[in-house]
Design an enzyme around this catalytic site. Sequence first.
Site, mmCIF file in Angstrom:
data_model
loop_
_atom_site.group_PDB
_atom_site.id
_atom_site.type_symbol
_atom_site.label_atom_id
_atom_site.label_comp_id
_atom_site.label_asym_id
_atom_site.label_seq_id
_atom_site.Cartn_x
_atom_site.Cartn_y
_atom_site.Cartn_z
ATOM 1 N N SER A 136 1.109 4.419 -2.901
ATOM 2 C CA SER A 136 0.242 3.256 -3.613
ATOM 3 C C SER A 136 0.138 4.071 -5.092
ATOM 4 O O SER A 136 0.606 5.120 -5.560
ATOM 5 C CB SER A 136 -0.881 3.812 -3.078
ATOM 6 O OG SER A 136 -2.288 3.188 -3.766
ATOM 7 N N TYR A 169 -7.967 7.804 1.376
ATOM 8 C CA TYR A 169 -6.750 6.768 1.075
ATOM 9 C C TYR A 169 -6.100 7.506 0.110
ATOM 10 O O TYR A 169 -4.610 7.604 0.184
ATOM 11 C CB TYR A 169 -7.228 5.722 0.519
ATOM 12 C CG TYR A 169 -5.987 4.596 0.243
ATOM 13 C CD1 TYR A 169 -5.773 3.871 1.365
ATOM 14 C CD2 TYR A 169 -5.653 4.250 -0.920
ATOM 15 C CE1 TYR A 169 -4.733 2.811 1.126
ATOM 16 C CE2 TYR A 169 -4.699 3.240 -1.044
ATOM 17 C CZ TYR A 169 -4.066 2.591 -0.239
ATOM 18 O OH TYR A 169 -3.222 1.918 -0.400
#
Length: 251
Positions: free
Chosen positions: A141, A154
């Site tokens: 990401s 995350y």
Amino acid sequence: MDLFDLKGKAALVTGGNGGIGLGMAQGLARAGAKVAIAGRDAQKNAAALKQLGAGAIAIVADVTNERACRGMVDEAARKLGRLDILVNNAGINIRKRPEEYQLDEWHRVLESNLTSAFVASQAAYPHLQRAGSGKIVNIGSMMSLFGASFVAPYGASKGGIVQLTRALACAWAKDRIQVNAVLPGWIDTALTRRAREEVAGLHERVLARTPAARWGAPEDLAGIAVFLCSAASDFVTGTAIPVDGGYAVQG
Ligand code: NDP
């Protein structure tokens, strides 16, 4: 020889029943691979299969359950007759300020995004060895690179994905297995539709920072999937490639 031809190859895409996973699965199928998608939701799996054409299969599995995750890999190899490609894409996010997380939420995100990729890769290794070569693609990401106030677990999981990718790449290069990460920018999916609802101003901030001046679409990930899963990338391993419309290089 077509460097991007995946005919005769078999691929498993976790979280392949929607969003980025489905975009990648469609790319692999179009390049000729037999594709298995895996997700927890049987209805989503069935709907996604319709977009993948004949020969694709779906497996219901929760990748946070070690047995189910290993079983998913073995089932894909059994039903497709072999396994050459694993895309570790399944993932979730829980957005909060760091001081607000319960420990079980931390574990849920780490297990969904990072531990699952390790377990599935470990389970895939003997199948890839048997095939004589293999490709693993892990989905990171922009949070593999940057920080944000609402992504503590995350961001930790996606930073970990890059280091896991490098470790597996070093360990398995001699087996002719290449392991790479893809770092998507902001892509319009169920995951980010929720983020846009939860984080005020996110939509505009993404547009303003992305040189391409748009959100990505799942189809934007099809090309990198084909490249990293085909002979075209046989000397590419351990990398983390942004697919982000320029988001990561905008000053
Ligand atoms: P979606 O929510 O659309 O897709 C997530 C997929 O993961 C679903 O298919 C879901 O299927 C599956 N999944 C989630 N948890 C599990 C589990 N425990 N077991 C099996 N499958 C699971 O999100 P995206 O397509 O946006 O995200 C895909 C990946 O891309 C994630 O790793 C995400 O972190 C990453 N990413 C996304 C970005 C974006 O902008 N969208 C940006 C950067 C990275 P089911 O519900 O059926 O289990």
